[in-house]
Design a protein around this motif. Structure first.
Motif, PDB file in Angstrom:
ATOM      1  N   PRO A  24     -19.088 -16.069   4.604  1.00  0.00           N
ATOM      2  CA  PRO A  24     -17.633 -15.245   4.147  1.00  0.00           C
ATOM      3  C   PRO A  24     -16.690 -14.845   5.191  1.00  0.00           C
ATOM      4  CG  PRO A  24     -19.778 -13.976   4.999  1.00  0.00           C
ATOM      5  CD  PRO A  24     -20.095 -15.460   5.103  1.00  0.00           C
ATOM      6  N   ARG A  25     -15.669 -14.108   4.646  1.00  0.00           N
ATOM      7  CA  ARG A  25     -14.549 -14.049   5.669  1.00  0.00           C
ATOM      8  C   ARG A  25     -13.995 -12.562   5.362  1.00  0.00           C
ATOM      9  NH1 ARG A  25     -10.856 -17.599   3.190  1.00  0.00           N
ATOM     10  NH2 ARG A  25     -10.004 -16.084   1.639  1.00  0.00           N
ATOM     11  N   VAL A  26     -13.729 -11.871   6.511  1.00  0.00           N
ATOM     12  CA  VAL A  26     -13.404 -10.578   6.646  1.00  0.00           C
ATOM     13  C   VAL A  26     -11.867 -10.479   6.489  1.00  0.00           C
ATOM     14  CG1 VAL A  26     -13.435  -8.467   7.830  1.00  0.00           C
ATOM     15  CG2 VAL A  26     -15.370  -9.874   7.922  1.00  0.00           C
ATOM     16  N   GLU A  27     -11.264  -9.643   5.342  1.00  0.00           N
ATOM     17  CA  GLU A  27      -9.883  -9.663   5.299  1.00  0.00           C
ATOM     18  C   GLU A  27      -9.474  -8.222   5.256  1.00  0.00           C
ATOM     19  OE1 GLU A  27      -8.768 -11.444   1.542  1.00  0.00           O
ATOM     20  OE2 GLU A  27      -9.885 -13.149   1.956  1.00  0.00           O
ATOM     21  N   PRO A  28      -8.247  -8.173   5.934  1.00  0.00           N
ATOM     22  CA  PRO A  28      -7.834  -6.747   6.389  1.00  0.00           C
ATOM     23  C   PRO A  28      -7.252  -6.393   4.904  1.00  0.00           C
ATOM     24  CG  PRO A  28      -6.153  -8.445   7.046  1.00  0.00           C
ATOM     25  CD  PRO A  28      -7.338  -9.053   6.647  1.00  0.00           C
ATOM     26  N   VAL A  29      -6.860  -5.102   4.893  1.00  0.00           N
ATOM     27  CA  VAL A  29      -6.221  -4.352   3.768  1.00  0.00           C
ATOM     28  C   VAL A  29      -5.071  -3.620   4.351  1.00  0.00           C
ATOM     29  CG1 VAL A  29      -6.455  -2.740   1.704  1.00  0.00           C
ATOM     30  CG2 VAL A  29      -8.203  -4.138   2.235  1.00  0.00           C
ATOM     31  N   LEU A  30      -3.742  -4.069   4.153  1.00  0.00           N
ATOM     32  CA  LEU A  30      -2.591  -3.466   4.658  1.00  0.00           C
ATOM     33  C   LEU A  30      -1.732  -2.873   3.835  1.00  0.00           C
ATOM     34  CD1 LEU A  30      -2.068  -6.668   7.076  1.00  0.00           C
ATOM     35  CD2 LEU A  30      -3.202  -4.370   7.825  1.00  0.00           C
ATOM     36  N   ALA A  31      -1.047  -2.084   4.222  1.00  0.00           N
ATOM     37  CA  ALA A  31       0.146  -1.352   3.354  1.00  0.00           C
ATOM     38  C   ALA A  31       1.259  -1.292   4.349  1.00  0.00           C
ATOM     39  CB  ALA A  31      -0.397   0.202   2.660  1.00  0.00           C
ATOM     40  N   TYR A  32       2.404  -0.853   3.592  1.00  0.00           N
ATOM     41  CA  TYR A  32       3.892  -0.759   4.258  1.00  0.00           C
ATOM     42  C   TYR A  32       4.570   0.590   4.199  1.00  0.00           C
ATOM     43  CZ  TYR A  32       2.631  -5.599   5.619  1.00  0.00           C
ATOM     44  OH  TYR A  32       1.796  -6.617   5.980  1.00  0.00           O
ATOM     45  N   LEU A  33       4.781   1.181   4.945  1.00  0.00           N
ATOM     46  CA  LEU A  33       5.787   2.315   4.899  1.00  0.00           C
ATOM     47  C   LEU A  33       7.090   1.890   5.293  1.00  0.00           C
ATOM     48  CD1 LEU A  33       5.484   5.648   4.411  1.00  0.00           C
ATOM     49  CD2 LEU A  33       5.121   5.711   6.792  1.00  0.00           C
ATOM     50  N   VAL A  34       7.976   1.942   4.172  1.00  0.00           N
ATOM     51  CA  VAL A  34       9.460   1.793   4.413  1.00  0.00           C
ATOM     52  C   VAL A  34      10.064   2.985   4.347  1.00  0.00           C
ATOM     53  CG1 VAL A  34      11.371   0.332   3.275  1.00  0.00           C
ATOM     54  CG2 VAL A  34       8.754  -0.280   2.793  1.00  0.00           C
ATOM     55  N   ARG A  35      11.053   3.176   5.250  1.00  0.00           N
ATOM     56  CA  ARG A  35      11.702   4.299   5.613  1.00  0.00           C
ATOM     57  C   ARG A  35      13.009   3.852   5.533  1.00  0.00           C
ATOM     58  NH1 ARG A  35      10.749   9.182   8.076  1.00  0.00           N
ATOM     59  NH2 ARG A  35       8.864   8.357   8.994  1.00  0.00           N
ATOM     60  N   ARG A  36      13.910   4.519   4.556  1.00  0.00           N
ATOM     61  CA  ARG A  36      15.205   4.128   4.408  1.00  0.00           C
ATOM     62  C   ARG A  36      15.842   5.668   3.993  1.00  0.00           C
ATOM     63  NH1 ARG A  36      16.871  -1.272   4.405  1.00  0.00           N
ATOM     64  NH2 ARG A  36      17.865  -0.958   2.412  1.00  0.00           N
ATOM     65  N   PRO A  37      17.437   5.682   4.205  1.00  0.00           N
ATOM     66  CA  PRO A  37      18.262   6.586   4.139  1.00  0.00           C
ATOM     67  C   PRO A  37      17.687   7.517   2.554  1.00  0.00           C
ATOM     68  CG  PRO A  37      19.721   4.899   4.763  1.00  0.00           C
ATOM     69  CD  PRO A  37      18.340   4.279   4.409  1.00  0.00           C
ATOM     70  N   GLU A  38      17.349   6.832   1.725  1.00  0.00           N
ATOM     71  CA  GLU A  38      17.166   7.574   0.143  1.00  0.00           C
ATOM     72  C   GLU A  38      15.658   8.039   0.564  1.00  0.00           C
ATOM     73  OE1 GLU A  38      19.988   4.369  -0.035  1.00  0.00           O
ATOM     74  OE2 GLU A  38      17.755   4.032   0.677  1.00  0.00           O
ATOM     75  N   GLY A  39      14.772   7.640   1.331  1.00  0.00           N
ATOM     76  CA  GLY A  39      13.267   8.459   1.505  1.00  0.00           C
ATOM     77  C   GLY A  39      12.535   7.407   1.897  1.00  0.00           C
ATOM     78  N   LEU A  40      11.114   7.863   1.602  1.00  0.00           N
ATOM     79  CA  LEU A  40      10.012   7.022   2.240  1.00  0.00           C
ATOM     80  C   LEU A  40       9.386   6.258   1.048  1.00  0.00           C
ATOM     81  CD1 LEU A  40       8.197   9.310   4.743  1.00  0.00           C
ATOM     82  CD2 LEU A  40       9.145   7.068   5.205  1.00  0.00           C
ATOM     83  N   LEU A  41       9.224   4.974   1.047  1.00  0.00           N
ATOM     84  CA  LEU A  41       8.460   4.088   0.036  1.00  0.00           C
ATOM     85  C   LEU A  41       7.096   3.550   0.763  1.00  0.00           C
ATOM     86  CD1 LEU A  41      10.169   1.642  -2.155  1.00  0.00           C
ATOM     87  CD2 LEU A  41       7.938   0.848  -0.995  1.00  0.00           C
ATOM     88  N   LEU A  42       6.176   3.667  -0.040  1.00  0.00           N
ATOM     89  CA  LEU A  42       4.957   3.333   0.307  1.00  0.00           C
ATOM     90  C   LEU A  42       4.580   1.873  -0.575  1.00  0.00           C
ATOM     91  CD1 LEU A  42       2.290   3.490   2.136  1.00  0.00           C
ATOM     92  CD2 LEU A  42       1.404   5.060   0.541  1.00  0.00           C
TER      93      LEU A  42
END
Length: 232
Positions: A24-42
Motif C-alpha cells: 500500500p501507499r500512504v498519501e498526504p491530503v493537502l489544501a492551500y490557503l490563497v491570500r489576495r487583496p480581495e480576500g482569502l481563498l481555500l
C-alpha cells in the motif's frame, strides 16, 4: 498581499490493489490557503467522515481543518471563498464546517456528485451549502482563475494564481496524482510539439491551455513534491 500556504490535513493509506504494486501507499491530503487583496481563498478542505466501508478501505488519519487554519493564523470565518478541485470525500470533507461560504465547483462535477454513489452525500448537500456552479474557465478574482482539468473526474478543476512578478502558481489538485506524472506529461507534450516520431505517450489536452500561463510552480493534493520548470 499575495501568498499561498500549504495546509496539512492528514493522510490516508491507498491499498496495494489501487497502487498496482505489492505494498500500500500512504498519501498526504493537502489544501492551500490563497491570500489576495480581495480576500482569502481555500482550495480543498480535507478528509470528510466516510461510511464504515470507506473508512476501512482507506484508513484515513485526519488533521481537523480548524486546527490547520489556526496554525496559519486564520479561522473558518476568515475564508471568503472555497474552491474544490473535485468532490471526492478527501477533498471536500471540511465544506460543512464552512457553511455559508461560497463554494466554486464545475456544474458537471456537482451533478455527478448528486447522482449518488460518487462521494459521501452528506458532504455535498448540507445546511448552508452555497454552491456557485461554473461551466468552464472562470476568472475568480483578478489574476486568479479556475481552469477545467478533467481526467481524474470529468469535472475536475485546478486554480491558476498569477504572480505579480510574472508566471503563475498552479494548484493542480488531483489533475495528476504526483509531480513526477505531471512532469512526464509536460515532456510528452514537448516531444509531440517538437516532432518526435511516434510512438509517444499521450497527455491531457488541457495542458495546452495551462502552458499559456507559464507555470513556475505546480502543487498537488496528494504529493509533497512540487513541479518547477528548468529555467535557462
Amino acid at each position: 498581499m499575495h501568498a499561498i500556504r500549504r495546509l496539512d490535513l492528514g493522510y490516508f493509506v491507498r491499498p496495494a490493489s489501487e497502487v498496482g504494486g505489492p505494498e500500500p501507499r500512504v498519501e498526504p491530503v493537502l489544501a492551500y490557503l490563497v491570500r489576495r487583496p480581495e480576500g482569502l481563498l481555500l482550495f480543498d478542505t480535507g478528509i470528510g467522515a466516510g461510511d464504515p466501508e470507506t473508512e476501512a478501505h482507506y484508513r484515513p488519519v485526519r488533521r481537523p481543518l480548524p486546527e490547520a487554519l489556526a496554525a496559519a493564523g486564520v479561522g473558518g470565518a476568515d475564508i471568503d471563498l472555497v474552491v474544490n478541485c473535485h468532490l471526492h470525500f478527501d477533498h471536500c470533507g471540511g465544506n460543512p464546517l464552512l457553511a455559508g461560504t461560497p463554494v466554486l465547483v464545475q456544474a458537471a462535477e456537482l451533478a455527478a456528485a448528486r447522482r449518488g454513489g460518487y462521494t459521501i452525500d452528506a458532504l455535498v448537500d448540507f445546511p448552508g451549502a452555497d454552491y456557485r456552479e461554473l461551466d468552464g474557465e472562470t476568472e475568480v478574482w483578478p489574476g486568479v482563475r479556475v481552469l477545467p482539468t478533467p481526467g481524474h473526474t470529468d469535472g475536475h478543476q485546478s486554480l491558476v494564481v498569477e504572480r505579480p512578478g510574472g508566471g503563475a502558481v498552479v494548484l493542480a489538485g488531483q489533475a495528476y496524482d504526483f509531480a513526477s506524472e505531471y512532469g512526464q506529461a509536460v515532456l510528452a507534450r514537448r516531444a509531440a510539439r517538437e516532432g518526435v516520431a511516434a510512438p509517444l505517450p499521450g497527455y491531457r489536452a488541457w495542458l495546452d491551455r495551462l502552458t499559456e500561463y507559464g507555470p513556475r510552480r505546480v502543487l498537488f493534493a496528494h504529493d509533497h513534491a512540487v513541479w518547477e520548470p528548468v529555467v535557462g
